[in-house]
Design a protein around this motif. Structure first.
Motif, PDB file in Angstrom:
ATOM      1  N   PRO A  54       0.819  -1.226   0.000  1.00  0.00           N
ATOM      2  CA  PRO A  54       0.000   0.000   0.000  1.00  0.00           C
ATOM      3  C   PRO A  54       0.850   1.273   0.000  1.00  0.00           C
ATOM      4  O   PRO A  54       0.499   2.266  -0.652  1.00  0.00           O
ATOM      5  CB  PRO A  54      -0.816  -0.120   1.294  1.00  0.00           C
ATOM      6  CG  PRO A  54      -0.913  -1.588   1.532  1.00  0.00           C
ATOM      7  CD  PRO A  54       0.419  -2.133   1.106  1.00  0.00           C
ATOM      8  N   GLY A  55       1.970   1.248   0.736  1.00  0.00           N
ATOM      9  CA  GLY A  55       2.861   2.409   0.735  1.00  0.00           C
ATOM     10  C   GLY A  55       3.498   2.631  -0.619  1.00  0.00           C
ATOM     11  O   GLY A  55       3.678   3.781  -1.058  1.00  0.00           O
ATOM     12  N   ASN A  56       3.861   1.542  -1.325  1.00  0.00           N
ATOM     13  CA  ASN A  56       4.413   1.662  -2.671  1.00  0.00           C
ATOM     14  C   ASN A  56       3.403   2.289  -3.625  1.00  0.00           C
ATOM     15  O   ASN A  56       3.755   3.102  -4.486  1.00  0.00           O
ATOM     16  CB  ASN A  56       4.816   0.281  -3.207  1.00  0.00           C
ATOM     17  CG  ASN A  56       5.931  -0.377  -2.412  1.00  0.00           C
ATOM     18  OD1 ASN A  56       5.925  -1.584  -2.210  1.00  0.00           O
ATOM     19  ND2 ASN A  56       6.907   0.419  -1.964  1.00  0.00           N
ATOM     20  N   ILE A  57       2.136   1.894  -3.481  1.00  0.00           N
ATOM     21  CA  ILE A  57       1.084   2.471  -4.321  1.00  0.00           C
ATOM     22  C   ILE A  57       0.948   3.965  -4.051  1.00  0.00           C
ATOM     23  O   ILE A  57       0.880   4.782  -4.981  1.00  0.00           O
ATOM     24  CB  ILE A  57      -0.264   1.757  -4.062  1.00  0.00           C
ATOM     25  CG1 ILE A  57      -0.172   0.294  -4.504  1.00  0.00           C
ATOM     26  CG2 ILE A  57      -1.401   2.471  -4.791  1.00  0.00           C
ATOM     27  CD1 ILE A  57      -1.388  -0.538  -4.121  1.00  0.00           C
ATOM     28  N   ASN A 206       7.489  -5.610  -5.447  1.00  0.00           N
ATOM     29  CA  ASN A 206       6.877  -5.946  -4.162  1.00  0.00           C
ATOM     30  C   ASN A 206       5.493  -6.571  -4.325  1.00  0.00           C
ATOM     31  O   ASN A 206       5.104  -7.459  -3.553  1.00  0.00           O
ATOM     32  CB  ASN A 206       6.786  -4.698  -3.277  1.00  0.00           C
ATOM     33  CG  ASN A 206       8.130  -4.279  -2.732  1.00  0.00           C
ATOM     34  OD1 ASN A 206       9.121  -4.976  -2.903  1.00  0.00           O
ATOM     35  ND2 ASN A 206       8.188  -3.136  -2.088  1.00  0.00           N
ATOM     36  N   THR A 207       4.739  -6.123  -5.332  1.00  0.00           N
ATOM     37  CA  THR A 207       3.413  -6.694  -5.571  1.00  0.00           C
ATOM     38  C   THR A 207       3.511  -8.145  -6.018  1.00  0.00           C
ATOM     39  O   THR A 207       2.781  -9.018  -5.527  1.00  0.00           O
ATOM     40  CB  THR A 207       2.651  -5.876  -6.628  1.00  0.00           C
ATOM     41  OG1 THR A 207       2.500  -4.520  -6.179  1.00  0.00           O
ATOM     42  CG2 THR A 207       1.267  -6.472  -6.880  1.00  0.00           C
ATOM     43  N   VAL A 208       4.429  -8.402  -6.957  1.00  0.00           N
ATOM     44  CA  VAL A 208       4.615  -9.780  -7.429  1.00  0.00           C
ATOM     45  C   VAL A 208       5.104 -10.676  -6.299  1.00  0.00           C
ATOM     46  O   VAL A 208       4.596 -11.792  -6.102  1.00  0.00           O
ATOM     47  CB  VAL A 208       5.605  -9.823  -8.609  1.00  0.00           C
ATOM     48  CG1 VAL A 208       5.965 -11.268  -8.976  1.00  0.00           C
ATOM     49  CG2 VAL A 208       5.018  -9.111  -9.829  1.00  0.00           C
ATOM     50  N   VAL A 226       1.359  -7.676   9.029  1.00  0.00           N
ATOM     51  CA  VAL A 226       0.999  -7.176   7.698  1.00  0.00           C
ATOM     52  C   VAL A 226       0.055  -5.981   7.806  1.00  0.00           C
ATOM     53  O   VAL A 226       0.264  -4.942   7.168  1.00  0.00           O
ATOM     54  CB  VAL A 226       0.338  -8.288   6.848  1.00  0.00           C
ATOM     55  CG1 VAL A 226      -0.306  -7.694   5.593  1.00  0.00           C
ATOM     56  CG2 VAL A 226       1.362  -9.337   6.456  1.00  0.00           C
ATOM     57  N   VAL A 227      -1.000  -6.129   8.609  1.00  0.00           N
ATOM     58  CA  VAL A 227      -1.984  -5.049   8.754  1.00  0.00           C
ATOM     59  C   VAL A 227      -1.333  -3.800   9.337  1.00  0.00           C
ATOM     60  O   VAL A 227      -1.566  -2.678   8.868  1.00  0.00           O
ATOM     61  CB  VAL A 227      -3.172  -5.510   9.626  1.00  0.00           C
ATOM     62  CG1 VAL A 227      -4.106  -4.330   9.922  1.00  0.00           C
ATOM     63  CG2 VAL A 227      -3.941  -6.625   8.937  1.00  0.00           C
ATOM     64  N   CYS A 228      -0.512  -3.987  10.360  1.00  0.00           N
ATOM     65  CA  CYS A 228       0.151  -2.840  11.003  1.00  0.00           C
ATOM     66  C   CYS A 228       1.066  -2.111  10.015  1.00  0.00           C
ATOM     67  O   CYS A 228       1.033  -0.872   9.906  1.00  0.00           O
ATOM     68  CB  CYS A 228       0.962  -3.309  12.202  1.00  0.00           C
ATOM     69  SG  CYS A 228      -0.013  -3.955  13.563  1.00  0.00           S
ATOM     70  N   VAL A 229       1.898  -2.862   9.304  1.00  0.00           N
ATOM     71  CA  VAL A 229       2.824  -2.255   8.341  1.00  0.00           C
ATOM     72  C   VAL A 229       2.044  -1.609   7.201  1.00  0.00           C
ATOM     73  O   VAL A 229       2.394  -0.520   6.722  1.00  0.00           O
ATOM     74  CB  VAL A 229       3.812  -3.310   7.800  1.00  0.00           C
ATOM     75  CG1 VAL A 229       4.652  -2.715   6.669  1.00  0.00           C
ATOM     76  CG2 VAL A 229       4.721  -3.807   8.918  1.00  0.00           C
ATOM     77  N   ALA A 230       0.956  -2.270   6.744  1.00  0.00           N
ATOM     78  CA  ALA A 230       0.168  -1.744   5.630  1.00  0.00           C
ATOM     79  C   ALA A 230      -0.456  -0.392   5.979  1.00  0.00           C
ATOM     80  O   ALA A 230      -0.398   0.556   5.179  1.00  0.00           O
ATOM     81  CB  ALA A 230      -0.915  -2.747   5.246  1.00  0.00           C
ATOM     82  N   VAL A 231      -1.066  -0.311   7.162  1.00  0.00           N
ATOM     83  CA  VAL A 231      -1.687   0.957   7.580  1.00  0.00           C
ATOM     84  C   VAL A 231      -0.631   2.058   7.672  1.00  0.00           C
ATOM     85  O   VAL A 231      -0.813   3.173   7.166  1.00  0.00           O
ATOM     86  CB  VAL A 231      -2.399   0.777   8.940  1.00  0.00           C
ATOM     87  CG1 VAL A 231      -2.848   2.135   9.487  1.00  0.00           C
ATOM     88  CG2 VAL A 231      -3.601  -0.149   8.791  1.00  0.00           C
ATOM     89  N   GLY A 232       0.482   1.730   8.320  1.00  0.00           N
ATOM     90  CA  GLY A 232       1.539   2.730   8.467  1.00  0.00           C
ATOM     91  C   GLY A 232       2.169   3.128   7.147  1.00  0.00           C
ATOM     92  O   GLY A 232       2.385   4.318   6.882  1.00  0.00           O
ATOM     93  N   SER A 233       2.450   2.148   6.275  1.00  0.00           N
ATOM     94  CA  SER A 233       3.135   2.457   5.006  1.00  0.00           C
ATOM     95  C   SER A 233       2.247   3.257   4.070  1.00  0.00           C
ATOM     96  O   SER A 233       2.743   4.072   3.285  1.00  0.00           O
ATOM     97  CB  SER A 233       3.599   1.172   4.333  1.00  0.00           C
ATOM     98  OG  SER A 233       2.519   0.412   3.832  1.00  0.00           O
TER      99      SER A 233
END
Length: 270
Positions: A54-57, A206-208, A226-233
């Motif tokens: 999500p952060g990359n996006i 990273n997506t692949v 995963v959820v924690c890093v995703a929200v933060g990123s």
């Protein structure tokens, strides 16, 4: 995980997302934190890769102006990123975990050296771009087309992206710095445009890798992490693309180096 650990991982995700947008070594923030909280290194790598997408996006979207006119170039490089990331993910999933714990400290040292050397590389690339601009050499690359490289330089850029994608699929730390540094030697372009290209190529890798981990190794992923890093990123990627250039590069590099050294010590003492 306890509440304070979750909060720290989210905070690390914010930092990683912002650093990935501007510098490209955010994994060196989140990976040591996950390992320090007892997440096994391979599980931490897989969980981290999924969480940072999500952060990359967000960072890729934030650099949309720098990406203008580069889509033809990007489309030509996609196969290299796809193939390399699949190979890297395969290696992570199939090599023994003790091999990972042996290889990763070496990769971390190399990544930290790239982080420390990034200012010198940036200054060199800026001087090189200025000299080529003053001399009228631009490799035929236009802002409108984003292509026109000679056959030799196209192959070289393709190989650089492919090998970096293997590294990114296996571990990911500082792959953005490596890409900008090496592509800057081949592509005569503004550093911010190269950074925008880097963000999208890293997003592909990273997506692949994340998709591969979810399909093949979903039982080895820590979904809380995963959820924690995703929200933060996601937050950090957006903020990094918007205001990250105002942060002190020296401070960011110092934090990355300290946490990277912590990760090395933590892995070696497992």
């Amino acid at each position: 995980m306890e509440l304070w650990q979750i909060a720290l991982i989210v905070a690390a995700g914010v930092g990683a997302g912002g650093i990935n947008a501007v510098v490209g070594s955010g994994t060196l923030i989140t990976f040591p934190v996950l390992v320090a909280f007892g997440v096994p290194p391979v599980v931490a790598t897989m969980s981290n890769a999924v969480g940072l997408v999500p952060g990359n996006i967000a960072s890729s979207f934030g650099y949309r102006e720098e990406l203008r006119g580069q889509w033809k170039r990007f489309a030509g490089f996609i196969p290299a990123s796809l193939a390399g990331s699949l190979i890297g993910a395969y290696l992570l999933l199939h090599l023994p975990e003790d091999a990972f714990e042996t290889i990763v400290p070496i990769l971390l040292v190399l990544a930290l050296l790239m982080v420390v050397g990034q200012p010198s590389l940036s200054r060199y690339l800026k001087r090189r771009a200025l000299r080529r601009h003053e001399g009228g050499h631009d490799d035929g690359v236009s802002a409108e087309e984003g292509g026109g490289l000679s056959a030799g330089k196209t192959v070289l850029a393709f190989v650089i992206i492919f090998l970096t994608a293997i590294y990114g699929g296996y571990f990911a730390a500082a792959q953005g710095i490596i890409l900008v540094a090496l592509l800057g030697l081949v592509l005569s372009d503004d550093l911010q445009r190269l950074n925008g290209l880097k963000n999208v190529l890293v997003l592909v890798v990273n997506t692949v890798s994340a998709t591969t981990y979810i399909i093949v190794g979903h039982d080895r992923i820590n979904w809380t992490a995963v959820v924690c890093v995703a929200v933060g990123s996601l937050i950090g990627g957006y903020l990094g693309a918007r205001i990250g250039r105002k942060f002190s590069p020296g401070l960011l590099r110092a934090v990355i180096v300290v946490l990277g050294l912590v990760a090395i010590v933590r892995i070696l003492t497992l």
